[in-house]
Scaffold this motif. Structure first.
Motif: not given
Length: 298
Positions: A176-199
């Motif tokens: 994904a592209y992370c808006t916080l880090k302003q760059g591309f990142r790989m996130f391990k799914l098991s470390r995503i504790i909370r998630w929400e789909l935005l409009e």
């Protein structure tokens, strides 16, 4: 060009049921005479297309039409169904419906060749829901809000633009592209504790491919394991990274990032691993082990 139009006409008839020659001519921007020539070509190829006169007439395919080898070979049909089945087991009603329709159209029963369970052993079924949400985010190019815990144990809320789901080294990752880090990142799914789909939607871009340059950014790590650890060594390293020694020990050479994750990973082997290089990594792991000892000694 003509072959492409013939396929489009065939699928149009499959979808609509029937169509008049003028309707097809307008749809594909050709003359009515050309449409009739196309019908002859389809018929010559073995496609059961026919025309009915009258008020409710039109050009149709036989109701029990099955795509046979003249259009798609048996191997190609099975490959298509197998690939679609792979998507279906990841979950998704539309894939299952499409699979059933194509199975009937191809006259082939799909092989039940794959089973995927995203939940951990003794874990929670919400892992499947998490995967489904991010699949939707990727397909629909929608942003997501996540709370992610990185390898150092720091948790942080981020807004990301999911681009691709990737399975690597027995774990699922979200590219994904992370808006916080302003760059591309790989996130391990098991470390995503909370998630929400935005409009909010975004314009998808290609995630930068990892090449050999990425490997060169990591440090060369050499480890020696006793033969009793062979089961785990071959579970976690490629065979081309492992060199068996005469006494049965296994020498592993790999490029790995030197961070808190690597320290914890090496400690997970207890006394069943010897760090050969880099030398300073021995000191880091030893210091961490000493802290653990001091905390738990009686």
């Amino acid at each position: 060009m003509r072959e492409s139009r013939l396929f489009q006409i065939m699928y149009y008839l499959l979808d609509k049921g029937s169509a008049t020659a003028p309707e097809l001519a307008e749809r594909f921007e050709v003359s009515v005479r050309t449409i009739y020539r196309d019908m002859d070509a389809l018929s010559s190829a073995g496609i059961p297309v026919y025309a009915e006169a009258g008020r409710n007439g039109g050009i149709r395919l036989l109701s029990d039409f099955v795509l046979h080898q003249a259009v798609v070979s048996e191997q190609e049909r099975q490959d298509i169904l197998s690939a679609l089945h792979g998507l279906t087991v990841i979950s998704g009603v539309y894939e299952k419906d499409t699979l059933e329709k194509l199975s009937a159209l191809f006259g082939v029963r799909p092989i039940d060749w794959l089973e995927v369970d995203f939940s951990r052993w003794g874990g929670k079924p919400q892992e499947n829901k998490k995967f489904e949400l991010f699949k939707t985010a990727v397909v629909q190019s929608r942003c997501a809000k996540i709370y992610y815990v990185d390898s150092s144990g720091k948790g942080q809320e981020r807004i990301i633009q999911p681009l691709k789901l990737s399975y690597k080294s027995r774990d699922w990752y979200l590219k994904a592209y992370c808006t916080l880090k302003q760059g591309f990142r790989m996130f391990k799914l098991s470390r995503i504790i909370r998630w929400e789909l935005l409009e909010d939607c975004f314009s998808p871009v290609s995630f930068p491919e990892e090449g050999n340059h990425r490997q060169q950014e990591y440090d060369r790590v050499m480890l020696r394991f006793p033969k009793e650890m062979a089961y785990r060594v071959y579970d976690e390293f490629d065979t081309n990274q492992v060199s068996p020694e005469q006494d049965g020990a296994l020498l592993v050479t790999a490029y790995m990032p030197e961070d808190d994750w690597l320290t914890g990973y090496l400690l997970s082997f207890g006394g069943q691993v010897e760090i050969i290089e880099p030398v300073h990594l021995k000191e880091i792991v030893a210091a961490k082990a000493k802290l653990i000892y001091e905390r738990y000694k009686t």
